[in-house]
Design a protein around this motif. Structure first.
Motif, mmCIF file in Angstrom:
data_model
loop_
_atom_site.group_PDB
_atom_site.id
_atom_site.type_symbol
_atom_site.label_atom_id
_atom_site.label_comp_id
_atom_site.label_asym_id
_atom_site.label_seq_id
_atom_site.Cartn_x
_atom_site.Cartn_y
_atom_site.Cartn_z
ATOM 1 N N ILE A 83 -1.352 15.194 -102.301
ATOM 2 C CA ILE A 83 -0.579 14.211 -103.068
ATOM 3 C C ILE A 83 -0.989 12.794 -102.694
ATOM 4 C CG2 ILE A 83 1.743 13.257 -103.395
ATOM 5 C CD1 ILE A 83 2.767 16.193 -103.159
ATOM 6 N N LEU A 84 -1.063 12.496 -101.387
ATOM 7 C CA LEU A 84 -1.398 11.140 -100.949
ATOM 8 C C LEU A 84 -2.803 10.716 -101.366
ATOM 9 C CD1 LEU A 84 0.166 10.957 -97.368
ATOM 10 C CD2 LEU A 84 0.911 9.759 -99.424
ATOM 11 N N ILE A 85 -3.765 11.613 -101.205
ATOM 12 C CA ILE A 85 -5.147 11.271 -101.578
ATOM 13 C C ILE A 85 -5.265 11.088 -103.084
ATOM 14 C CG2 ILE A 85 -7.530 12.101 -101.612
ATOM 15 C CD1 ILE A 85 -6.934 13.480 -98.916
ATOM 16 N N SER A 86 -4.626 11.970 -103.844
ATOM 17 C CA SER A 86 -4.675 11.850 -105.308
ATOM 18 C C SER A 86 -4.008 10.563 -105.770
ATOM 19 C CB SER A 86 -3.989 13.052 -105.967
ATOM 20 O OG SER A 86 -4.642 14.241 -105.610
ATOM 21 N N LEU A 87 -2.865 10.239 -105.183
ATOM 22 C CA LEU A 87 -2.162 9.007 -105.526
ATOM 23 C C LEU A 87 -3.002 7.785 -105.164
ATOM 24 C CD1 LEU A 87 0.945 9.297 -106.449
ATOM 25 C CD2 LEU A 87 1.306 7.739 -104.547
ATOM 26 N N SER A 88 -3.662 7.840 -104.015
ATOM 27 C CA SER A 88 -4.522 6.733 -103.589
ATOM 28 C C SER A 88 -5.672 6.528 -104.574
ATOM 29 C CB SER A 88 -5.064 7.004 -102.187
ATOM 30 O OG SER A 88 -5.921 5.977 -101.773
ATOM 31 N N ILE A 89 -6.273 7.606 -105.017
ATOM 32 C CA ILE A 89 -7.387 7.505 -105.971
ATOM 33 C C ILE A 89 -6.911 6.926 -107.307
ATOM 34 C CG2 ILE A 89 -9.005 8.883 -107.359
ATOM 35 C CD1 ILE A 89 -9.399 10.654 -104.865
ATOM 36 N N VAL A 90 -5.754 7.389 -107.786
ATOM 37 C CA VAL A 90 -5.219 6.881 -109.054
ATOM 38 C C VAL A 90 -4.904 5.389 -108.938
ATOM 39 C CG1 VAL A 90 -3.230 7.003 -110.618
ATOM 40 C CG2 VAL A 90 -4.356 9.099 -109.876
ATOM 41 N N MET A 91 -4.310 4.988 -107.818
ATOM 42 C CA MET A 91 -3.988 3.573 -107.630
ATOM 43 C C MET A 91 -5.249 2.716 -107.499
ATOM 44 S SD MET A 91 -0.617 3.772 -105.228
ATOM 45 C CE MET A 91 -0.146 2.065 -105.398
ATOM 46 N N GLN A 92 -6.288 3.270 -106.892
ATOM 47 C CA GLN A 92 -7.556 2.535 -106.798
ATOM 48 C C GLN A 92 -8.185 2.351 -108.172
ATOM 49 O OE1 GLN A 92 -10.174 3.959 -103.588
ATOM 50 N NE2 GLN A 92 -8.315 4.861 -102.722
ATOM 51 N N VAL A 109 -0.214 -6.435 -104.018
ATOM 52 C CA VAL A 109 0.820 -5.461 -103.674
ATOM 53 C C VAL A 109 0.263 -4.037 -103.753
ATOM 54 C CG1 VAL A 109 3.028 -4.475 -104.430
ATOM 55 C CG2 VAL A 109 2.744 -6.953 -104.316
ATOM 56 N N VAL A 110 -0.476 -3.731 -104.810
ATOM 57 C CA VAL A 110 -1.027 -2.382 -104.972
ATOM 58 C C VAL A 110 -2.031 -2.075 -103.853
ATOM 59 C CG1 VAL A 110 -2.367 -0.865 -106.492
ATOM 60 C CG2 VAL A 110 -0.620 -2.346 -107.458
ATOM 61 N N ILE A 111 -2.861 -3.032 -103.479
ATOM 62 C CA ILE A 111 -3.823 -2.813 -102.393
ATOM 63 C C ILE A 111 -3.092 -2.608 -101.067
ATOM 64 C CG2 ILE A 111 -5.600 -3.956 -100.998
ATOM 65 C CD1 ILE A 111 -6.805 -4.993 -103.568
ATOM 66 N N PHE A 112 -1.994 -3.325 -100.843
ATOM 67 C CA PHE A 112 -1.195 -3.121 -99.635
ATOM 68 C C PHE A 112 -0.654 -1.692 -99.591
ATOM 69 C CE2 PHE A 112 2.886 -3.146 -97.402
ATOM 70 C CZ PHE A 112 2.465 -3.546 -96.144
ATOM 71 N N VAL A 113 -0.120 -1.214 -100.712
ATOM 72 C CA VAL A 113 0.411 0.156 -100.776
ATOM 73 C C VAL A 113 -0.715 1.167 -100.544
ATOM 74 C CG1 VAL A 113 1.497 1.870 -102.298
ATOM 75 C CG2 VAL A 113 2.362 -0.474 -102.238
ATOM 76 N N ILE A 114 -1.881 0.934 -101.133
ATOM 77 C CA ILE A 114 -3.034 1.821 -100.932
ATOM 78 C C ILE A 114 -3.421 1.847 -99.457
ATOM 79 C CG2 ILE A 114 -5.506 2.116 -101.390
ATOM 80 C CD1 ILE A 114 -4.981 1.017 -104.214
ATOM 81 N N SER A 115 -3.414 0.695 -98.814
ATOM 82 C CA SER A 115 -3.776 0.620 -97.395
ATOM 83 C C SER A 115 -2.794 1.409 -96.535
ATOM 84 C CB SER A 115 -3.822 -0.836 -96.932
ATOM 85 O OG SER A 115 -4.787 -1.548 -97.651
ATOM 86 N N VAL A 116 -1.506 1.261 -96.802
ATOM 87 C CA VAL A 116 -0.493 2.006 -96.046
ATOM 88 C C VAL A 116 -0.678 3.508 -96.272
ATOM 89 C CG1 VAL A 116 1.998 2.474 -95.864
ATOM 90 C CG2 VAL A 116 1.167 0.119 -95.974
ATOM 91 N N MET A 117 -0.920 3.908 -97.511
ATOM 92 C CA MET A 117 -1.144 5.328 -97.802
ATOM 93 C C MET A 117 -2.358 5.859 -97.052
ATOM 94 S SD MET A 117 -0.182 6.428 -101.669
ATOM 95 C CE MET A 117 -1.396 5.432 -102.431
#
Length: 146
Positions: A70-79, A112-120
């Protein structure tokens, strides 16, 4: 030929002092910054794709399989979302007043989105590929090794 050389020399100004240099173009700087951020986004996307491949190969044997998936997939979608926003912000001319407002808003959203991606990705690293005394092994169900 000599007249052409004189015209070229007339148009060129000799820079003797640093204060005579052309002022920095903010739009050009912003474009280069966006390209650099995009390159870093591609590097992170590549790392996440590699982690996703590993998790899919290991499968349910991984202790945190569902969480990682879930986390990796969410990270890819957000990227991918950030990449689209980079294209949008890169097309804006910040020398125009109306584009400046849009660029500021998009820049804040990207931040904000990059910050969330970094935390993930920090969480992914914490739960990710294990280098422990009991490494994960892929088991080939067709060939049994004694």
């Amino acid at each position: 030929m000599a007249q052409m050389a004189e015209r070229v020399n007339e148009n060129e100004k000799t820079v003797t002092y640093a204060w005579q240099m052309k002022a920095m173009d903010a739009n050009r700087y912003a474009t280069k910054k966006t390209i650099a951020q995009g390159m870093l986004d591609i590097a992170l996307l590549t790392a996440n794709a590699s982690q996703l491949k590993y998790i899919l190969q290991v499968g349910e044997q991984h202790q945190f399989y569902k969480l990682m998936l879930i986390l990796i997939s969410l990270s890819i979608v957000m990227q991918l979302l950030v990449g689209i926003l980079f294209v949008a912000i890169g097309s804006l001319n910040i020398n125009k007043q109306q584009d400046q407002t849009a660029a500021i808003i998009l820049n804040d959203i990207i931040l904000v989105v990059i910050f969330v991606i970094s935390v993930m990705n920090v969480i992914i690293s914490g739960f990710g590929i294990e280098y422990s005394s009991q490494p994960l092994r892929l088991i080939d169900q067709h060939a049994k090794v004694p």
